[in-house]
Design an enzyme around this catalytic site. Structure first.
Site, mmCIF file in Angstrom:
data_model
loop_
_atom_site.group_PDB
_atom_site.id
_atom_site.type_symbol
_atom_site.label_atom_id
_atom_site.label_comp_id
_atom_site.label_asym_id
_atom_site.label_seq_id
_atom_site.Cartn_x
_atom_site.Cartn_y
_atom_site.Cartn_z
ATOM 1 N N ASP A 70 0.856 -1.180 0.000
ATOM 2 C CA ASP A 70 0.000 0.000 0.000
ATOM 3 C C ASP A 70 0.893 1.230 0.000
ATOM 4 O O ASP A 70 1.879 1.281 0.739
ATOM 5 C CB ASP A 70 -0.909 0.017 1.232
ATOM 6 C CG ASP A 70 -1.948 1.127 1.156
ATOM 7 O OD1 ASP A 70 -2.711 1.145 0.165
ATOM 8 O OD2 ASP A 70 -1.995 1.960 2.063
ATOM 9 N N THR A 71 0.570 2.192 -0.836
ATOM 10 C CA THR A 71 1.341 3.435 -0.921
ATOM 11 C C THR A 71 0.421 4.614 -0.637
ATOM 12 O O THR A 71 -0.665 4.704 -1.202
ATOM 13 C CB THR A 71 1.967 3.601 -2.327
ATOM 14 O OG1 THR A 71 2.823 2.492 -2.589
ATOM 15 C CG2 THR A 71 2.770 4.898 -2.423
#
Length: 189
Positions: A70-71
């Site tokens: 996840d960014t």
């Protein structure tokens, strides 16, 4: 025998980055509820979302090594996810203009060989952007599926003045750190 690797992400950027490792993998994605809580520390928020993605696939494929990621972009601790519409994208780019922010990519690895979590922060500074700059950038880049409404690898030179840290992390997967984790589980490229 080393379990097969599954990337729990539909991001073409993560796929391209993981392909650079030479480790064969498949892609399987399951829907998960992503948290966007501004009250959580950036790394904790990203790790929660990455773990949810990895665990959703690992439950169905317990004999595989699953990588979830996840960014998020954080400006002064406040998360900037993917924009809902073009006006929100413009607003995000205005907020980032001339300022330094952080990109956090968290990776959760679930495997019969063990469990690994990591979160990497990279500091990114934007140039001062005019409305014309923002409009031109949005004409060139599909900002709607990008955290913070921008893509480092797509005309990033137009909007970014400096990066301190791992550029792969800004794109969506800190490859060197992921490889260290996979090597620790016995994988070799």
């Amino acid at each position: 025998m080393i379990p097969p690797v599954i990337l729990a992400s539909q991001s073409p950027r993560r796929r391209e980055l993981l392909e650079k490792t030479g480790i064969p993998f498949s892609i399987i994605v399951r829907d998960t509820e992503e948290l966007k809580e501004a009250s959580m520390p950036p790394q904790e928020l990203c790790l929660h979302n990455a773990a949810a993605k990895a665990e959703a696939v690992f439950r169905e494929h317990p004999d595989s090594t699953v990588i979830g990621a996840d960014t998020l972009v954080f400006l002064e601790g406040f998360p900037l996810g993917k924009p809902e519409d073009e006006e929100e994208a413009r607003s995000m780019l205005r907020k980032l203009s001339g300022r330094t922010h952080h990109v956090c990519t968290a990776v959760a690895i679930r495997s019969p060989l063990g469990m690994k979590n990591l979160a990497v922060l990279t500091e990114v500074t934007f140039r001062e952007l005019t409305e014309k700059d923002i409009r031109h950038y949005m004409e060139l880049v599909d900002v709607m599926d990008k955290a913070g409404s921008y893509a480092f690898q797509e005309h990033g030179e137009m909007i970014i003045s400096s990066v301190r840290g791992d550029t792969d992390n800004v794109i969506g997967l800190p490859v060197r750190d992921v490889m260290k984790c996979l090597n620790g589980l016995g994988y070799r490229a």
